[in-house]
Design an enzyme around this catalytic site. Structure first.
Site, PDB file in Angstrom:
ATOM      1  N   ASN A  69      16.460 -66.386  58.501  1.00 46.67           N
ATOM      2  CA  ASN A  69      15.790 -67.214  58.595  1.00 46.67           C
ATOM      3  C   ASN A  69      14.473 -67.242  57.992  1.00 46.67           C
ATOM      4  O   ASN A  69      13.660 -66.703  58.881  1.00 46.67           O
ATOM      5  CB  ASN A  69      15.923 -68.101  59.923  1.00 46.67           C
ATOM      6  CG  ASN A  69      15.095 -69.145  60.071  1.00 46.67           C
ATOM      7  OD1 ASN A  69      14.542 -69.786  59.303  1.00 46.67           O
ATOM      8  ND2 ASN A  69      14.666 -69.596  61.318  1.00 46.67           N
ATOM      9  N   TRP A  70      14.032 -67.375  56.796  1.00 47.68           N
ATOM     10  CA  TRP A  70      12.695 -67.039  56.413  1.00 47.68           C
ATOM     11  C   TRP A  70      11.645 -67.982  56.957  1.00 47.68           C
ATOM     12  O   TRP A  70      10.444 -67.618  56.705  1.00 47.68           O
ATOM     13  CB  TRP A  70      12.767 -67.053  54.867  1.00 47.68           C
ATOM     14  CG  TRP A  70      13.870 -65.956  54.242  1.00 47.68           C
ATOM     15  CD1 TRP A  70      14.659 -65.252  54.739  1.00 47.68           C
ATOM     16  CD2 TRP A  70      13.782 -65.777  52.798  1.00 47.68           C
ATOM     17  NE1 TRP A  70      15.292 -64.586  53.860  1.00 47.68           N
ATOM     18  CE2 TRP A  70      14.853 -64.606  52.843  1.00 47.68           C
ATOM     19  CE3 TRP A  70      13.175 -66.024  51.646  1.00 47.68           C
ATOM     20  CZ2 TRP A  70      15.214 -64.233  51.524  1.00 47.68           C
ATOM     21  CZ3 TRP A  70      13.416 -65.507  50.489  1.00 47.68           C
ATOM     22  CH2 TRP A  70      14.415 -64.710  50.314  1.00 47.68           C
ATOM     23  N   LYS A  71      11.871 -68.923  57.568  1.00 46.35           N
ATOM     24  CA  LYS A  71      11.184 -69.929  58.091  1.00 46.35           C
ATOM     25  C   LYS A  71      10.202 -70.609  56.667  1.00 46.35           C
ATOM     26  O   LYS A  71      10.709 -70.401  55.709  1.00 46.35           O
ATOM     27  CB  LYS A  71      10.271 -69.446  59.026  1.00 46.35           C
ATOM     28  CG  LYS A  71      11.499 -69.100  60.171  1.00 46.35           C
ATOM     29  CD  LYS A  71      10.874 -68.773  61.586  1.00 46.35           C
ATOM     30  CE  LYS A  71      11.872 -68.157  62.525  1.00 46.35           C
ATOM     31  NZ  LYS A  71      11.210 -68.084  63.918  1.00 46.35           N
TER      32      LYS A  71
ATOM     33  N   HIS B   5      16.797 -75.919  65.258  1.00 46.42           N
ATOM     34  CA  HIS B   5      16.110 -74.937  65.542  1.00 46.42           C
ATOM     35  C   HIS B   5      14.849 -75.313  66.301  1.00 46.42           C
ATOM     36  O   HIS B   5      14.426 -76.176  66.322  1.00 46.42           O
ATOM     37  CB  HIS B   5      15.457 -74.168  64.347  1.00 46.42           C
ATOM     38  CG  HIS B   5      14.698 -72.892  64.576  1.00 46.42           C
ATOM     39  ND1 HIS B   5      13.576 -72.770  65.273  1.00 46.42           N
ATOM     40  CD2 HIS B   5      15.387 -71.492  64.501  1.00 46.42           C
ATOM     41  CE1 HIS B   5      13.191 -71.479  65.177  1.00 46.42           C
ATOM     42  NE2 HIS B   5      14.322 -70.780  64.840  1.00 46.42           N
TER      43      HIS B   5
ATOM     44  N   GLU C 254      11.948 -74.545  66.702  1.00 49.94           N
ATOM     45  CA  GLU C 254      10.559 -74.814  66.212  1.00 49.94           C
ATOM     46  C   GLU C 254      10.632 -76.306  65.769  1.00 49.94           C
ATOM     47  O   GLU C 254       9.796 -76.908  65.722  1.00 49.94           O
ATOM     48  CB  GLU C 254      10.411 -73.815  65.252  1.00 49.94           C
ATOM     49  CG  GLU C 254       9.841 -72.323  65.598  1.00 49.94           C
ATOM     50  CD  GLU C 254      10.025 -71.231  64.777  1.00 49.94           C
ATOM     51  OE1 GLU C 254      10.362 -71.601  63.684  1.00 49.94           O
ATOM     52  OE2 GLU C 254      10.172 -70.135  65.257  1.00 49.94           O
TER      53      GLU C 254
ATOM     54  N   GLU D  73      19.578 -69.026  70.889  1.00 44.91           N
ATOM     55  CA  GLU D  73      18.274 -68.774  70.738  1.00 44.91           C
ATOM     56  C   GLU D  73      17.239 -68.974  72.049  1.00 44.91           C
ATOM     57  O   GLU D  73      16.782 -70.161  71.726  1.00 44.91           O
ATOM     58  CB  GLU D  73      17.800 -69.010  69.415  1.00 44.91           C
ATOM     59  CG  GLU D  73      18.435 -68.688  68.094  1.00 44.91           C
ATOM     60  CD  GLU D  73      17.684 -68.814  66.811  1.00 44.91           C
ATOM     61  OE1 GLU D  73      17.399 -67.825  66.214  1.00 44.91           O
ATOM     62  OE2 GLU D  73      16.874 -69.603  66.630  1.00 44.91           O
TER      63      GLU D  73
ATOM     64  N   GLY E  29      10.262 -64.472  68.106  1.00 45.29           N
ATOM     65  CA  GLY E  29       9.044 -64.174  67.517  1.00 45.29           C
ATOM     66  C   GLY E  29       8.237 -63.199  68.499  1.00 45.29           C
ATOM     67  O   GLY E  29       6.903 -63.105  68.158  1.00 45.29           O
TER      68      GLY E  29
ATOM     69  N   SER F  87      14.080 -62.263  68.359  1.00 45.80           N
ATOM     70  CA  SER F  87      13.660 -60.775  68.225  1.00 45.80           C
ATOM     71  C   SER F  87      14.798 -59.623  67.690  1.00 45.80           C
ATOM     72  O   SER F  87      14.509 -58.708  68.471  1.00 45.80           O
ATOM     73  CB  SER F  87      12.814 -60.600  69.438  1.00 45.80           C
ATOM     74  OG  SER F  87      11.631 -61.266  69.386  1.00 45.80           O
TER      75      SER F  87
ATOM     76  N   GLY G  99      11.835 -62.867  61.626  1.00 46.49           N
ATOM     77  CA  GLY G  99      10.864 -62.050  61.194  1.00 46.49           C
ATOM     78  C   GLY G  99      11.494 -60.777  60.434  1.00 46.49           C
ATOM     79  O   GLY G  99      11.096 -60.671  59.287  1.00 46.49           O
TER      80      GLY G  99
HETATM   81  P1  PGA Z   1      12.766 -63.929  65.234  1.00 45.96           P
HETATM   82  O1  PGA Z   1      13.367 -65.423  64.941  1.00 45.96           O
HETATM   83  O2  PGA Z   1      13.645 -62.873  64.901  1.00 45.96           O
HETATM   84  O3  PGA Z   1      11.587 -63.734  64.517  1.00 45.96           O
HETATM   85  O4  PGA Z   1      12.498 -63.907  66.577  1.00 45.96           O
HETATM   86  C1  PGA Z   1      14.602 -65.724  65.173  1.00 45.96           C
HETATM   87  C2  PGA Z   1      14.546 -67.410  64.864  1.00 45.96           C
HETATM   88  O5  PGA Z   1      13.565 -68.037  65.180  1.00 45.96           O
HETATM   89  O6  PGA Z   1      15.791 -67.604  64.203  1.00 45.96           O
END
Ligand code: PGA
Length: 247
Positions: free
Chosen positions: A8-10, A95, A97, A165, A171, A209, A231
């Site tokens: 997931n590049w966000k 997600h 976010e 998640e 993150g 993470s 990330g």
């Molecule tokens: P992260 O994000 O690996 O940077 O913790 C995971 C995600 O939000 O899918």
């Protein structure tokens, strides 16, 4: 079940670095066929060029969101059909976010999963508790409620994967213990029993993470069928190392 390593590049990546990253992964995949499925989910602006960069590779492409309606007056939105048209096979939905920043409710996520299904996309539904909810002993209940309210009934394993998640692990460099992950994933598997067609073959990913140095431990937990990586998916060597741990 074949595991899935999803990146997931966000909101990261411009043309030059995004295409370079996709090509680097495609070259690795051509050299070394992995026993797992690979997926990258770049920002919408990069879907077309990255579809092209991945055209002759086995790596799948996915979106990070779609609208619940097939088309119409929804300025700034992207439909599931548009993602499909751009070369996507997957879409990440719900997600944390987006739940936090865009206020997406379970009902909205449910409509999006229906739309994805209608367009022939496989949805990756994200669920997970906040730190306050975990500390209050509510993690299992929160995840069960999210699944119940956001999964349309009767999906089959080609149409849905669930990603656990924990919000506090995204993150942050913090991850749950293998025991905590095993507990939640087993619970998700049980909950899926009443919700999807073939719970035993529905993939349950872990996300939050995931890094090259913890991937092996995380991916060997029972009922973990792959990883959703933020990330670390922006660095080809790191994402590749995680994919190897999945395989
Ligand atoms: P992260 O994000 O690996 O940077 O913790 C995971 C995600 O939000 O899918």
């Amino acid at each position: 079940m074949r595991k899935l390593a999803a990146g997931n590049w966000k909101m990261n990546g411009l043309k030059a670095d995004g295409i370079a990253l996709a090509k680097d992964l495609a070259a690795r995949a051509a050299r070394d066929a992995l026993g797992c499925e690979l997926l990258v989910c770049p920002p919408a602006t990069l879907l077309a060029p990255i579809a092209e960069a991945l055209a002759s590779s086995s790596i799948a492409l996915g979106g990070q969101n779609c609208h619940g309606e097939p088309k119409g007056a929804h300025t700034g939105e992207i439909s599931a059909t548009m993602l499909k048209d751009a070369g996507c096979a997957y879409v990440i939905l719900g997600h944390s976010e987006r739940r936090a920043e865009q206020g997406e409710s379970d009902a909205v996520v449910c409509a999006k999963i229906e739309a994805a299904r209608g367009a022939g996309l496989s949805a990756i539904l994200c669920v997970g508790e906040t730190l306050a909810q975990r500390d209050a002993g509510q993690a299992l209940d929160v995840v069960a409620r999210q699944l119940e309210a956001s999964l349309p009934k009767g999906l089959d394993p080609s149409e849905i994967a669930v990603a656990y998640e924990p919000v506090w692990a995204i993150g942050t460099g913090r991850t749950p213990t293998p025991l905590q992950i095993a507990e939640v994933h087993a619970h998700i598997r049980t909950c899926l029993g009443g919700l999807v067609r073939d719970p035993g073959n529905t993939r349950i990913l872990y996300g939050g993470s995931v890094k090259p140095d913890n991937a092996q431990a995380l991916m060997s937990v029972a009922n973990v069928d792959g990883a959703l990586v933020g990330g670390a998916s922006l660095v080809a060597a790191d994402f590749w190392a995680i994919a190897k741990a999945c395989a």
